[in-house]
Design an enzyme around this catalytic site. Structure first.
Site, short mmCIF file in Angstrom:
data_model
loop_
_atom_site.label_atom_id
_atom_site.label_comp_id
_atom_site.label_asym_id
_atom_site.label_seq_id
_atom_site.Cartn_x
_atom_site.Cartn_y
_atom_site.Cartn_z
N HIS A 1 17.61 -36.77 -4.55
CA HIS A 1 16.77 -37.33 -3.49
C HIS A 1 15.29 -37.02 -3.70
CE1 HIS A 1 20.30 -38.52 -1.24
NE2 HIS A 1 20.80 -37.32 -1.47
N GLU B 1 8.56 -15.09 -9.73
CA GLU B 1 7.94 -13.80 -9.44
C GLU B 1 7.46 -13.09 -10.69
OE1 GLU B 1 9.64 -11.47 -5.76
OE2 GLU B 1 11.25 -11.91 -7.15
N CYS C 1 0.85 -1.19 0.00
CA CYS C 1 0.00 0.00 0.00
C CYS C 1 0.89 1.25 0.00
CB CYS C 1 -0.95 0.08 1.17
SG CYS C 1 -2.14 -1.25 1.22
N TRP D 1 -2.48 -2.88 -1.81
CA TRP D 1 -2.15 -4.29 -1.89
C TRP D 1 -3.07 -4.97 -0.89
CZ3 TRP D 1 -0.23 -8.12 1.40
CH2 TRP D 1 0.30 -9.26 0.78
N GLU E 1 17.78 -18.06 -5.66
CA GLU E 1 17.42 -16.70 -6.08
C GLU E 1 16.98 -16.71 -7.56
OE1 GLU E 1 16.68 -14.09 -4.75
OE2 GLU E 1 17.03 -12.47 -6.15
N ASN F 1 -2.18 2.35 5.49
CA ASN F 1 -1.23 1.30 5.13
C ASN F 1 -0.94 0.52 6.40
OD1 ASN F 1 0.93 -0.23 4.21
ND2 ASN F 1 2.41 1.42 4.44
N GLY F 2 -1.17 -0.78 6.38
CA GLY F 2 -0.93 -1.61 7.57
C GLY F 2 -2.13 -2.49 7.84
N LYS G 1 13.34 -15.40 -8.78
CA LYS G 1 13.17 -14.34 -9.79
C LYS G 1 12.24 -14.81 -10.90
CE LYS G 1 14.19 -11.46 -8.18
NZ LYS G 1 14.73 -11.49 -6.86
N ARG H 1 4.45 -0.34 -4.56
CA ARG H 1 4.13 -0.84 -3.22
C ARG H 1 2.84 -1.66 -3.21
NH1 ARG H 1 6.81 1.83 0.96
NH2 ARG H 1 5.17 1.18 2.38
N LYS I 1 6.24 -4.39 -3.25
CA LYS I 1 7.67 -4.22 -3.02
C LYS I 1 8.03 -4.39 -1.55
CE LYS I 1 11.84 -3.19 -4.10
NZ LYS I 1 12.56 -4.30 -4.75
O1 M6R Z 1 12.70 -5.33 1.75
P1 M6R Z 1 13.16 -6.73 2.11
O2 M6R Z 1 14.50 -7.04 1.57
O3 M6R Z 1 13.05 -7.01 3.56
O4 M6R Z 1 12.12 -7.65 1.36
C1 M6R Z 1 12.15 -9.04 1.52
C2 M6R Z 1 11.29 -9.73 0.49
O5 M6R Z 1 9.97 -9.31 0.61
C3 M6R Z 1 11.79 -9.45 -0.93
O6 M6R Z 1 13.11 -9.82 -1.10
C4 M6R Z 1 10.91 -10.22 -1.93
O7 M6R Z 1 11.11 -11.58 -1.82
C5 M6R Z 1 11.17 -9.73 -3.35
N1 M6R Z 1 9.96 -9.78 -4.09
C6 M6R Z 1 12.21 -10.54 -4.06
O8 M6R Z 1 12.37 -10.19 -5.38
#
Ligand code: M6R
Length: 611
Positions: free
Chosen positions: A507, A491, A2, A73, A484, A99-100, A488, A27, A606
């Protein structure tokens, strides 16, 4: 999670708020809305991206010198017009953005229902504005007083901003646990979840603290704590430039941020590393460095990509410092009542510095006596402020929802911390220390060389973009890089992908392998290399398609893999900073080729400021 933005001053408020919403859209982007005062309170909201809200109001009279805006969000209630913010009080005079999460909203809602309130949405936010209205009416008090009383009952995290039809010269805001920045202009104020909507208007900002209430007029900012005591606003200078939050000619923020990495890694090392003189200085941990070197164990807490950086750091710190390291998902660590206390050092890794799971995890560890070291990107963020000591990553604003440049900056900084501690502890030889300083200093150049592979990686992306699943494999330092890579891809291309330690694959996941499964091996030359070669053979024996990231000069893997991506040679300890670049580019190109909005992948936000 948000984005909130608001304006009060002499200018037209709506264009400023709309532009701010576009900057904050990373956000959250499942719906958006604005409220302004123009012949009474006007509220417009729309499911979808900010552009849809813009179309929706295009024929309306949006003139006003006060406005609030929100990009959502969803937490409570599906994304829809009616669940979008702003939400309005029962008498239609107050509008609020939030927001929250209000954790006790169900109980408050029950109380309000029994008093005859009715609700148009499923949100906790609408409950809160009705609750404030109820208090105001019962106590015949000001909105500010009603808000103060309400917040004493509220459990949860919030930033809220309220406009009141009867007081069109005032915005009222409050914060607990979610970020709020107020930009101070000449006869005007700007409010936002972060500085990006503010930076083009003013560089003077006030970061509102938890439990503070702000009463804002065009030319006046009053801060009070929840006990109604006046607080002096601490005005700080923003150190970001507008260019840092714009695309600068790239198609997407994600691509811009991938290509910024030679510079951002350099920035994260700048002033800290002088390889020629063999010097390493980390101001942020100076006072705690000795204590860190005596730590019995280090616990790294983080989420998502930052958690992957933590895994690489586990390998680095254990090898360099010979201190046991545990890496924990922040969300699990907090709630399993961990054994933690004095003598433990917690490293919290977070790009945003606002991730609720990480924040809550370190709050509880701190209460139990652990020392908290923050590795954050956003200066002044909640995690940075809660930490006893910290090192900023200096990667600059990261707008793309998929984290890229923050990850490589985290690796660079965590490596510096490991080296510093190792040196103090005497667990590293002088030669190895100097060698790693040299390696780190050369990393930006090697990352720049790796980025030249962009076209080749785009071709590979085109070849495999229609695969249903992907497997990512690596060992040692490259295992977290495989994780990672898979994250990526998931996502931003919505392709199912799993990251695994290459050896563990046999395994179970090996059952997935057939001629349709692309398997990405992070197989740079390191101490695990021979073993990884065997793992590649195991995949090939089952007809899997192998895409291998290898080191230049490798004569073996090119004869086995279907596609290779050749990256510069580096010490295995810093190699992940290079080998992750092809992971980022592969995911980016597949996402784009499939026609997705890679900067705003579905369902994500984000900064995840709810637990
Ligand atoms: O702001 P942060 O690094 O604490 O965020 C952690 C995760 O929310 C963030 O890395 C998320 O997994 C991203 N979408 C990864 O691309």
């Amino acid at each position: 999670m948000c984005g909130i933005v608001a304006y009060i001053g002499q200018k037209e408020a709506y264009p400023i708020v709309l532009k701010g919403l576009k900057r904050l859209e990373y956000r959250g982007y499942d719906s958006a809305g604005v409220a302004l005062i123009n012949n009474g309170l006007q509220v417009y909201k729309k499911k979808g991206k900010v552009a849809e809200l813009e179309d929706h109001v295009s024929s309306k009279d949006m003139r006003s010198h006060i406005a609030i805006g929100h990009t959502r969000w969803a937490t409570h209630g599906e994304p829809s017009d009616r669940n979008s913010h702003p939400h309005v009080s029962g008498n239609g005079k107050l509008a609020m953005i939030h927001n929250g999460i209000i954790e006790n909203y169900a109980q408050l809602k029950q109380e309000l229902l029994s008093k005859g309130h009715t609700f148009k949405s499923d949100t906790d936010t609408e409950v809160l504005i009705h609750f404030i209205e109820e208090i105001q009416q019962n106590n015949n008090c000001s909105l500010e007083e009603a808000l103060r009383i309400a917040l004493k009952r509220v459990v949860g995290a919030y930033v809220i901003v309220i406009v009141d039809e009867d007081h069109p010269d005032t915005l009222i805001a409050a914060r607990k646990g979610s970020p709020l920045v107020i930009g101070v202009g000449k006869g005007e104020h700007f409010l936002a979840s972060d500085a990006s909507p503010i930076v083009e208007y003013t560089k003077e900002v006030v970061y509102v603290n938890d439990y503070e209430i702000a009463i804002i007029k065009a030319d006046e900012l009053i801060l009070k704590n929840i006990s109604n005591e006046i607080q002096t606003p601490y005005i700080q200078k923003l150190d970001i430039e507008l260019a840092a939050i714009e695309k600068g000619g790239y198609d997407h923020f994600m691509l811009k941020e991938i290509f910024e990495q030679p510079q951002t890694i350099f920035d994260s090392l700048r002033g800290r590393l002088d390889a020629k003189k063999g010097i390493l200085t980390i101001g942020g941990i100076r006072e705690h460095a000795e204590m860190l070197s005596k730590a019995k164990r280090i616990i790294i807490v983080a989420c998502g990509t930052s958690w992957h950086a933590g895994l690489v750091a586990e390998y680095m710190i254990e090898e360099l410092c010979r201190i046991p390291v545990e890496v924990e998902y922040a969300s699990e660590f907090r709630y399993r009542n961990p054994v933690v206390g004095p003598g433990d050092v917690i490293i919290a890794v977070s790009q945003s510095g606002e991730t609720a799971d990480t924040l809550v995890a370190i709050e509880s560890a701190k209460q139990k006596g652990a020392i908290i070291l923050g590795v954050c990107n956003v200066v002044g963020s909640s995690i940075a402020r809660l930490s006893d000591a910290g090192v900023y990553t200096h990667a600059g604003p990261e707008i793309g929802v998929a984290s890229t440049k923050a990850f490589t900056a985290q690796l660079a900084v965590l490596c510096l911390v490991g080296l510093k501690v190792a040196m103090l502890k005497g667990s590293i030889t002088e030669q190895r220390f100097q060698h790693l300083l040299d390696e780190l200093e050369n990393i930006p150049e090697k990352v720049a060389a790796t980025l030249k592979l962009n076209d080749r990686i785009k071709e590979i992306a085109a070849k495999y973009k229609d695969a249903r699943d992907f497997l990512y494999l690596g060992r040692g330092y490259n295992f977290p890089v495989a994780l990672e890579g898979a994250l990526k891809l998931k996502e931003i291309s919505y392709i199912h992908a799993e990251g695994y330690p290459a050896a563990e694959m046999k395994h179970g996941p090996i059952a997935l392998v057939d001629e349709n499964l692309p398997v990405v091996f992070v197989a740079t030359r390191d101490s695990y290399y021979e073993k990884v070669v065997s793992n590649i053979q195991e995949i090939k024996a089952r007809k899997g398609k192998v895409i291998a990231v290898i080191t230049e000069g490798d004569q073996v893997i090119p004869g086995m893999a279907d596609d290779i991506i050749v990256v510069p040679e580096a010490d295995e300890l810093v190699a992940p900073i290079i080998s992750v670049i092809p992971m980022q580019l592969l995911a980016y190109h597949i996402g784009v080729l499939k026609g997705f909005d890679v900067d705003k992948p579905r369902n994500l936000a984000k900064s995840v400021t709810v637990e």
